[in-house]
Design an enzyme around this catalytic site. Structure first.
Site, PDB file in Angstrom:
ATOM      1  N   GLU A  47      -6.378  30.856   9.571  1.00  0.00           N
ATOM      2  CA  GLU A  47      -6.560  30.739   8.175  1.00  0.00           C
ATOM      3  C   GLU A  47      -7.473  31.793   7.513  1.00  0.00           C
ATOM      4  O   GLU A  47      -7.306  32.340   6.596  1.00  0.00           O
ATOM      5  CB  GLU A  47      -6.894  29.373   7.418  1.00  0.00           C
ATOM      6  CG  GLU A  47      -5.777  28.485   7.616  1.00  0.00           C
ATOM      7  CD  GLU A  47      -4.395  28.690   6.655  1.00  0.00           C
ATOM      8  OE1 GLU A  47      -4.740  29.477   5.861  1.00  0.00           O
ATOM      9  OE2 GLU A  47      -3.287  28.210   7.084  1.00  0.00           O
ATOM     10  N   GLU A  55      -5.800  34.564   5.008  1.00  0.00           N
ATOM     11  CA  GLU A  55      -6.323  34.489   3.406  1.00  0.00           C
ATOM     12  C   GLU A  55      -7.340  35.372   3.252  1.00  0.00           C
ATOM     13  O   GLU A  55      -7.294  36.015   2.192  1.00  0.00           O
ATOM     14  CB  GLU A  55      -6.479  33.168   3.246  1.00  0.00           C
ATOM     15  CG  GLU A  55      -5.577  32.118   3.232  1.00  0.00           C
ATOM     16  CD  GLU A  55      -6.047  30.698   2.533  1.00  0.00           C
ATOM     17  OE1 GLU A  55      -7.291  30.444   2.288  1.00  0.00           O
ATOM     18  OE2 GLU A  55      -5.166  29.733   2.669  1.00  0.00           O
ATOM     19  N   ALA A  62      -9.158  27.907   2.825  1.00  0.00           N
ATOM     20  CA  ALA A  62      -8.883  26.706   3.506  1.00  0.00           C
ATOM     21  C   ALA A  62      -7.238  26.739   3.753  1.00  0.00           C
ATOM     22  O   ALA A  62      -6.671  27.721   3.207  1.00  0.00           O
ATOM     23  CB  ALA A  62      -8.882  25.558   2.485  1.00  0.00           C
ATOM     24  N   ARG A 100       0.624  -1.127   0.151  1.00  0.00           N
ATOM     25  CA  ARG A 100       0.032  -0.042   0.093  1.00  0.00           C
ATOM     26  C   ARG A 100       1.116   1.212  -0.065  1.00  0.00           C
ATOM     27  O   ARG A 100       1.671   1.179   0.779  1.00  0.00           O
ATOM     28  CB  ARG A 100      -1.099   0.014   1.152  1.00  0.00           C
ATOM     29  CG  ARG A 100      -1.996  -1.042   1.188  1.00  0.00           C
ATOM     30  CD  ARG A 100      -3.010  -1.046   0.281  1.00  0.00           C
ATOM     31  NE  ARG A 100      -4.021  -2.274   0.228  1.00  0.00           N
ATOM     32  CZ  ARG A 100      -4.026  -3.201  -0.566  1.00  0.00           C
ATOM     33  NH1 ARG A 100      -3.120  -3.182  -1.534  1.00  0.00           N
ATOM     34  NH2 ARG A 100      -4.908  -4.054  -0.319  1.00  0.00           N
ATOM     35  N   GLY A 109      -8.390   6.413  -1.234  1.00  0.00           N
ATOM     36  CA  GLY A 109      -7.493   5.258  -1.895  1.00  0.00           C
ATOM     37  C   GLY A 109      -5.918   5.585  -1.800  1.00  0.00           C
ATOM     38  O   GLY A 109      -5.199   4.750  -1.844  1.00  0.00           O
ATOM     39  N   GLU A 146      -5.432  12.417   4.148  1.00  0.00           N
ATOM     40  CA  GLU A 146      -6.146  13.771   4.432  1.00  0.00           C
ATOM     41  C   GLU A 146      -7.280  14.010   4.931  1.00  0.00           C
ATOM     42  O   GLU A 146      -8.247  13.109   4.311  1.00  0.00           O
ATOM     43  CB  GLU A 146      -5.866  14.626   3.055  1.00  0.00           C
ATOM     44  CG  GLU A 146      -6.303  16.052   3.461  1.00  0.00           C
ATOM     45  CD  GLU A 146      -6.150  16.855   2.067  1.00  0.00           C
ATOM     46  OE1 GLU A 146      -6.017  18.122   2.236  1.00  0.00           O
ATOM     47  OE2 GLU A 146      -6.512  16.222   1.059  1.00  0.00           O
ATOM     48  N   GLU A 149       2.386  33.120  -0.762  1.00  0.00           N
ATOM     49  CA  GLU A 149       1.012  32.867  -0.978  1.00  0.00           C
ATOM     50  C   GLU A 149       0.560  33.961  -1.971  1.00  0.00           C
ATOM     51  O   GLU A 149       0.378  35.061  -1.418  1.00  0.00           O
ATOM     52  CB  GLU A 149       0.320  32.472   0.320  1.00  0.00           C
ATOM     53  CG  GLU A 149      -1.059  32.189  -0.003  1.00  0.00           C
ATOM     54  CD  GLU A 149      -1.529  31.792   1.376  1.00  0.00           C
ATOM     55  OE1 GLU A 149      -2.343  30.619   1.688  1.00  0.00           O
ATOM     56  OE2 GLU A 149      -1.320  32.491   2.479  1.00  0.00           O
ATOM     57  N   ARG A 152      -3.108  26.906  -9.036  1.00  0.00           N
ATOM     58  CA  ARG A 152      -2.984  25.456  -8.353  1.00  0.00           C
ATOM     59  C   ARG A 152      -1.996  24.718  -9.206  1.00  0.00           C
ATOM     60  O   ARG A 152      -2.317  24.251 -10.317  1.00  0.00           O
ATOM     61  CB  ARG A 152      -3.964  24.536  -8.221  1.00  0.00           C
ATOM     62  CG  ARG A 152      -4.844  25.068  -7.135  1.00  0.00           C
ATOM     63  CD  ARG A 152      -4.187  25.004  -5.720  1.00  0.00           C
ATOM     64  NE  ARG A 152      -5.017  25.413  -4.578  1.00  0.00           N
ATOM     65  CZ  ARG A 152      -4.739  25.370  -3.310  1.00  0.00           C
ATOM     66  NH1 ARG A 152      -3.615  25.226  -3.048  1.00  0.00           N
ATOM     67  NH2 ARG A 152      -5.563  25.606  -2.465  1.00  0.00           N
ATOM     68  N   GLU A 204       4.217  34.143   3.324  1.00  0.00           N
ATOM     69  CA  GLU A 204       5.202  34.561   2.238  1.00  0.00           C
ATOM     70  C   GLU A 204       5.001  33.573   1.027  1.00  0.00           C
ATOM     71  O   GLU A 204       4.935  32.391   1.467  1.00  0.00           O
ATOM     72  CB  GLU A 204       6.751  34.325   2.823  1.00  0.00           C
ATOM     73  CG  GLU A 204       7.631  34.950   1.990  1.00  0.00           C
ATOM     74  CD  GLU A 204       8.985  34.790   2.461  1.00  0.00           C
ATOM     75  OE1 GLU A 204       9.982  34.656   1.637  1.00  0.00           O
ATOM     76  OE2 GLU A 204       9.168  35.098   3.661  1.00  0.00           O
TER      77      GLU A 204
END
Length: 187
Positions: free
Chosen positions: A100, A104, A84, A45, A123, A127, A148, A72, A146
């Site tokens: 956060e 943000e 998030a 696994r 799978g 997380e 971001e 992203r 920094e």
């Protein structure tokens, strides 16, 4: 009416025989484990260890939430997402959400409520994202980390739901959370 519980079913539990850290990137770690299957056979696994994250449905008013536009890199494009961030070591989930939201979005919230736990990639990763409701917001100014770069903007929740339907919002955690809110949140 109480929902019927799912059936117990058979036990397919896998037990760890050995565990190897294949890669440590600082933020993410990749493990390769040998496991014993329920039938006695051995299998491999591979999975990503993730520190966990929080996400917020932050309401400016009863009809308006905050969304973010962020690039992203793995997908090489910009996405619209709910605010998030990742959980720091030994940081309580709610403390992460509060931190956060300020970092943000530049807001503090007087009202917080845990809504759901999301197991995003069962799978191949461990997380878990904790979804919170944040209301009664006060603007205090952003404090981005920094490196971001993102834009935060208000949107009517009905428009965000339309963007899900139209394929404009495709981020799974954001999509699920908006649909969750539409189905159960404002009851």
């Amino acid at each position: 009416m109480t929902a019927k519980k799912p059936p117990e079913g058979s036990d397919f539990t896998e037990t760890t025989v050995s565990s190897t850290l294949a890669y440590d990137g600082g933020f993410l770690r990749l493990r390769r484990d040998s496991v014993r299957l329920c039938d006695g056979n051995i299998a491999w696994r591979e999975y990503v260890e993730h520190p966990g994250a929080v996400m917020m449905l932050a309401f400016l008013d009863p009809e308006t939430i905050l969304l973010e536009r962020q690039y992203r890199y793995p997908m090489h494009r910009h996405y619209l997402e709910l605010p998030a961030g990742k959980i720091e070591a030994n940081e309580p989930h709610l403390a992460t959400a509060k931190r956060e939201l300020v970092e943000e979005c530049g807001y503090e919230a007087a009202e917080w409520k845990h809504l759901a736990s999301l197991h995003t990639c069962i799978g191949y990763a461990n997380e878990v994202i904790e979804l919170y409701l944040a209301r009664d917001l006060t603007h205090v100014g952003t404090q981005l980390d920094e490196g971001e770069h993102l834009e935060t903007f208000p949107v009517r929740i009905e428009d965000a739901l339309s963007w899900v339907r139209d394929g404009i919002i495709t981020d799974t955690k954001t999509t699920f959370s908006l649909l969750w809110w539409d189905k159960w949140g404002n009851r």
